[in-house]
Scaffold this motif. Structure first.
Motif, PDB file in Angstrom:
ATOM      1  N   ASP A   3       0.861  -1.182   0.000  1.00 36.43           N
ATOM      2  CA  ASP A   3       0.000   0.000   0.000  1.00 36.43           C
ATOM      3  C   ASP A   3       0.900   1.237   0.000  1.00 36.43           C
ATOM      4  OD1 ASP A   3      -1.604   2.186   0.686  1.00 36.43           O
ATOM      5  OD2 ASP A   3      -2.992   0.917   1.813  1.00 36.43           O
ATOM      6  N   LYS A   4       0.954   1.965  -1.121  1.00 30.74           N
ATOM      7  CA  LYS A   4       1.875   3.095  -1.263  1.00 30.74           C
ATOM      8  C   LYS A   4       1.575   4.217  -0.275  1.00 30.74           C
ATOM      9  CE  LYS A   4       3.146   2.347  -6.081  1.00 30.74           C
ATOM     10  NZ  LYS A   4       3.211   2.930  -7.448  1.00 30.74           N
ATOM     11  N   THR A   5       0.300   4.475  -0.040  1.00 24.08           N
ATOM     12  CA  THR A   5      -0.061   5.539   0.901  1.00 24.08           C
ATOM     13  C   THR A   5       0.421   5.206   2.307  1.00 24.08           C
ATOM     14  OG1 THR A   5      -2.040   6.071  -0.401  1.00 24.08           O
ATOM     15  CG2 THR A   5      -1.956   6.881   1.875  1.00 24.08           C
ATOM     16  N   LYS A   6       0.181   3.963   2.702  1.00 26.30           N
ATOM     17  CA  LYS A   6       0.614   3.514   4.022  1.00 26.30           C
ATOM     18  C   LYS A   6       2.139   3.505   4.110  1.00 26.30           C
ATOM     19  CE  LYS A   6       0.096  -0.287   7.308  1.00 26.30           C
ATOM     20  NZ  LYS A   6      -0.486  -1.639   7.552  1.00 26.30           N
ATOM     21  N   LEU A   7       2.791   3.124   2.999  1.00 26.50           N
ATOM     22  CA  LEU A   7       4.252   3.071   2.972  1.00 26.50           C
ATOM     23  C   LEU A   7       4.855   4.461   3.156  1.00 26.50           C
ATOM     24  CD1 LEU A   7       6.910   1.571   2.498  1.00 26.50           C
ATOM     25  CD2 LEU A   7       6.564   1.895   0.036  1.00 26.50           C
ATOM     26  N   ILE A   8       4.302   5.445   2.463  1.00 31.98           N
ATOM     27  CA  ILE A   8       4.807   6.821   2.572  1.00 31.98           C
ATOM     28  C   ILE A   8       4.674   7.325   4.005  1.00 31.98           C
ATOM     29  CG2 ILE A   8       4.383   9.211   1.885  1.00 31.98           C
ATOM     30  CD1 ILE A   8       3.594   8.123  -0.889  1.00 31.98           C
ATOM     31  N   GLU A  13       7.133   8.645   9.216  1.00 27.76           N
ATOM     32  CA  GLU A  13       7.155   8.497  10.673  1.00 27.76           C
ATOM     33  C   GLU A  13       8.503   7.962  11.158  1.00 27.76           C
ATOM     34  OE1 GLU A  13       3.783   6.009  11.376  1.00 27.76           O
ATOM     35  OE2 GLU A  13       2.349   7.682  11.355  1.00 27.76           O
ATOM     36  N   LEU A  14       9.085   7.043  10.397  1.00 25.81           N
ATOM     37  CA  LEU A  14      10.402   6.517  10.765  1.00 25.81           C
ATOM     38  C   LEU A  14      11.480   7.593  10.645  1.00 25.81           C
ATOM     39  CD1 LEU A  14      10.285   2.980   9.085  1.00 25.81           C
ATOM     40  CD2 LEU A  14      10.322   3.470  11.536  1.00 25.81           C
ATOM     41  N   SER A  15      11.363   8.441   9.634  1.00 30.21           N
ATOM     42  CA  SER A  15      12.365   9.497   9.434  1.00 30.21           C
ATOM     43  C   SER A  15      12.353  10.503  10.581  1.00 30.21           C
ATOM     44  CB  SER A  15      12.125  10.215   8.104  1.00 30.21           C
ATOM     45  OG  SER A  15      10.950  11.008   8.157  1.00 30.21           O
ATOM     46  N   LEU A  16      11.182  10.657  11.225  1.00 32.45           N
ATOM     47  CA  LEU A  16      11.079  11.596  12.347  1.00 32.45           C
ATOM     48  C   LEU A  16      11.875  11.127  13.565  1.00 32.45           C
ATOM     49  CD1 LEU A  16       7.283  12.569  12.214  1.00 32.45           C
ATOM     50  CD2 LEU A  16       9.241  13.874  11.362  1.00 32.45           C
ATOM     51  N   ASN A  33      11.576   0.165  15.585  1.00 31.51           N
ATOM     52  CA  ASN A  33      10.416   0.588  14.794  1.00 31.51           C
ATOM     53  C   ASN A  33      10.465   0.044  13.374  1.00 31.51           C
ATOM     54  OD1 ASN A  33       8.369   2.825  15.944  1.00 31.51           O
ATOM     55  ND2 ASN A  33      10.328   2.952  17.038  1.00 31.51           N
ATOM     56  N   VAL A  34      11.655   0.012  12.766  1.00 33.95           N
ATOM     57  CA  VAL A  34      11.787  -0.569  11.422  1.00 33.95           C
ATOM     58  C   VAL A  34      11.428  -2.053  11.467  1.00 33.95           C
ATOM     59  CG1 VAL A  34      13.392  -1.153   9.563  1.00 33.95           C
ATOM     60  CG2 VAL A  34      13.511   1.097  10.642  1.00 33.95           C
ATOM     61  N   MET A  35      11.904  -2.751  12.491  1.00 35.46           N
ATOM     62  CA  MET A  35      11.606  -4.182  12.629  1.00 35.46           C
ATOM     63  C   MET A  35      10.100  -4.417  12.740  1.00 35.46           C
ATOM     64  SD  MET A  35      14.687  -5.254  15.265  1.00 35.46           S
ATOM     65  CE  MET A  35      14.153  -6.958  15.459  1.00 35.46           C
ATOM     66  N   THR A  36       9.436  -3.585  13.537  1.00 33.71           N
ATOM     67  CA  THR A  36       7.988  -3.735  13.728  1.00 33.71           C
ATOM     68  C   THR A  36       7.224  -3.433  12.446  1.00 33.71           C
ATOM     69  OG1 THR A  36       8.180  -3.117  16.062  1.00 33.71           O
ATOM     70  CG2 THR A  36       6.005  -2.924  15.049  1.00 33.71           C
ATOM     71  N   ARG A  37       7.588  -2.332  11.771  1.00 33.44           N
ATOM     72  CA  ARG A  37       6.845  -1.902  10.580  1.00 33.44           C
ATOM     73  C   ARG A  37       7.053  -2.828   9.386  1.00 33.44           C
ATOM     74  NH1 ARG A  37       5.163   3.528  10.913  1.00 33.44           N
ATOM     75  NH2 ARG A  37       5.090   4.117  13.113  1.00 33.44           N
ATOM     76  N   PHE A  38       8.249  -3.433   9.271  1.00 35.25           N
ATOM     77  CA  PHE A  38       8.545  -4.253   8.093  1.00 35.25           C
ATOM     78  C   PHE A  38       8.635  -5.748   8.398  1.00 35.25           C
ATOM     79  CE2 PHE A  38       9.695  -0.055   6.741  1.00 35.25           C
ATOM     80  CZ  PHE A  38       9.376  -0.022   5.390  1.00 35.25           C
ATOM     81  N   GLY A  39       8.290  -6.120   9.609  1.00 38.16           N
ATOM     82  CA  GLY A  39       8.205  -7.539   9.943  1.00 38.16           C
ATOM     83  C   GLY A  39       9.542  -8.246  10.085  1.00 38.16           C
ATOM     84  N   PHE A  40      10.587  -7.523  10.473  1.00 41.72           N
ATOM     85  CA  PHE A  40      11.883  -8.169  10.695  1.00 41.72           C
ATOM     86  C   PHE A  40      11.940  -8.729  12.114  1.00 41.72           C
ATOM     87  CE2 PHE A  40      13.133  -4.779   7.561  1.00 41.72           C
ATOM     88  CZ  PHE A  40      13.354  -5.647   6.495  1.00 41.72           C
ATOM     89  N   LYS A  82      10.720 -15.321   7.047  1.00 42.59           N
ATOM     90  CA  LYS A  82      10.027 -15.236   5.759  1.00 42.59           C
ATOM     91  C   LYS A  82      10.917 -14.539   4.735  1.00 42.59           C
ATOM     92  CE  LYS A  82       5.842 -13.761   5.749  1.00 42.59           C
ATOM     93  NZ  LYS A  82       4.640 -12.921   6.021  1.00 42.59           N
ATOM     94  N   GLU A  83      10.713 -14.840   3.490  1.00 44.89           N
ATOM     95  CA  GLU A  83      11.485 -14.209   2.423  1.00 44.89           C
ATOM     96  C   GLU A  83      11.224 -12.703   2.402  1.00 44.89           C
ATOM     97  OE1 GLU A  83      12.240 -14.709  -2.388  1.00 44.89           O
ATOM     98  OE2 GLU A  83      11.112 -16.230  -1.272  1.00 44.89           O
ATOM     99  N   ILE A  84      12.265 -11.943   2.131  1.00 43.07           N
ATOM    100  CA  ILE A  84      12.161 -10.479   2.130  1.00 43.07           C
ATOM    101  C   ILE A  84      11.936  -9.984   0.701  1.00 43.07           C
ATOM    102  CG2 ILE A  84      13.365  -8.321   2.647  1.00 43.07           C
ATOM    103  CD1 ILE A  84      15.007  -9.889   4.709  1.00 43.07           C
ATOM    104  N   PRO A  85      10.894  -9.201   0.469  1.00 43.72           N
ATOM    105  CA  PRO A  85      10.652  -8.666  -0.875  1.00 43.72           C
ATOM    106  C   PRO A  85      11.859  -7.889  -1.398  1.00 43.72           C
ATOM    107  CG  PRO A  85       8.745  -8.300   0.518  1.00 43.72           C
ATOM    108  CD  PRO A  85       9.842  -8.799   1.417  1.00 43.72           C
ATOM    109  N   VAL A  86      12.182  -8.074  -2.657  1.00 43.38           N
ATOM    110  CA  VAL A  86      13.342  -7.420  -3.264  1.00 43.38           C
ATOM    111  C   VAL A  86      13.238  -5.901  -3.171  1.00 43.38           C
ATOM    112  CG1 VAL A  86      14.641  -7.109  -5.402  1.00 43.38           C
ATOM    113  CG2 VAL A  86      13.674  -9.345  -4.859  1.00 43.38           C
ATOM    114  N   GLU A  87      12.024  -5.380  -3.298  1.00 43.68           N
ATOM    115  CA  GLU A  87      11.849  -3.924  -3.317  1.00 43.68           C
ATOM    116  C   GLU A  87      12.127  -3.260  -1.962  1.00 43.68           C
ATOM    117  OE1 GLU A  87       7.597  -5.707  -3.393  1.00 43.68           O
ATOM    118  OE2 GLU A  87       9.596  -6.167  -4.174  1.00 43.68           O
TER     119      GLU A  87
END
Length: 256
Positions: A3-8, A13-16, A33-40, A82-87
């Motif tokens: 979801d591009k809107t959610k991603l932006i 929020e992470l940049s803050l 926070n990166v781990m939580t948001r991206f499932g790491f 889980k496999e990590i999306p290339v993007e």
């Protein structure tokens, strides 16, 4: 499908979270926070110039799919089962650039603080291309403000002479930077030069003196000038512990 809107919103929020503060505190909050948001489920970061190495959770990196980033000031790795999306690499790249910029500011600020502005030594931080990243007050007085400008490679030599002054230089490898500390030894060098000149003048005076001059040490003559050498009984290095000498009115020594 991302979801591009959610991603932006997520990236914003992470940049803050990336703003000047305690390095460890910032890194820990950002990574969690990166781990939580991206499932790491795992992250490991190393920041050499800050002396920081961190893994979340500790000792949990086997059997994971991983994604890594290596920037100027840090190496960072995320992992999950889980496999990590290339993007994800391209998505997170701008955040990693901002993290690197924030770390640069924090690290250089801390190094600058430690330089001790009132230090009498010349202190300069340069990158691998000899571009000055920081310098203390004494360095600015000597060289002018060279921040973000190149400096002569002569400052990597052990001994430097500039504007009639002498410096003893020590160079320290700080990872991406080199620390140059130059101690002003002008007074010491000038004193040594003066002593050598005095010694040479005295030697010449002694050599041309119209009378015998001897230096006696540990029962032996260790020096005799030209007039002394004219006396047949002088032998440099000869053991004279049983011989006593006195000078006659003619200024030539003779045995008692």
């Amino acid at each position: 499908m991302i979801d591009k809107t959610k991603l932006i919103t997520t990236l914003y929020e992470l940049s803050l979270l990336l703003y000047p503060r305690d390095v460890k505190e910032m890194i820990e909050e950002f990574i969690k926070n990166v781990m939580t948001r991206f499932g790491f489920s795992y992250a490991s970061i190393e920041i050499p110039l800050a002396g920081l190495k961190m893994s979340l959770p500790k000792n949990f990196s086997n059997g994971l799919h991983k994604i890594s980033f290596e920037k100027k000031y840090f190496k960072l790795e995320f992992g999950r089962t889980k496999e990590i999306p290339v993007e994800y690499t391209n998505i997170l790249e701008p955040l990693m650039d901002k993290l690197d910029q924030t770390l640069e500011f924090l690290i250089l600020s801390e190094l600058k603080r430690k330089l001790l502005e009132n230090n009498e030594d010349v202190i300069i931080l340069v990158d691998k291309n000899m571009i000055v990243k920081e310098m203390n007050k004494k360095a600015v007085e000597l060289l002018g403000d060279l921040r973000e400008k190149p400096i002569d490679r002569m400052w990597l030599n052990e001994n430097v002479r500039l504007n009639g002054r002498y410096f003893y230089v020590s160079v320290y490898d700080l990872g991406f930077l080199k620390g140059i500390i130059a101690k002003d030894i002008t007074e010491k060098v000038l004193l040594e030069i003066e002593l050598k000149e005095r010694e040479e003048r005295l030697r010449k005076i002694v050599e041309i003196a119209p009378f015998a001059i001897l230096i006696y040490k540990d029962w032996k003559f260790i020096y005799a000038n030209k007039e002394a050498e004219k006396t047949s009984w002088i032998q440099e290095g000869r053991d004279n512990r049983k011989t006593r000498f006195r000078f006659t009115p003619s200024r030539l020594p003779r045995k008692d």
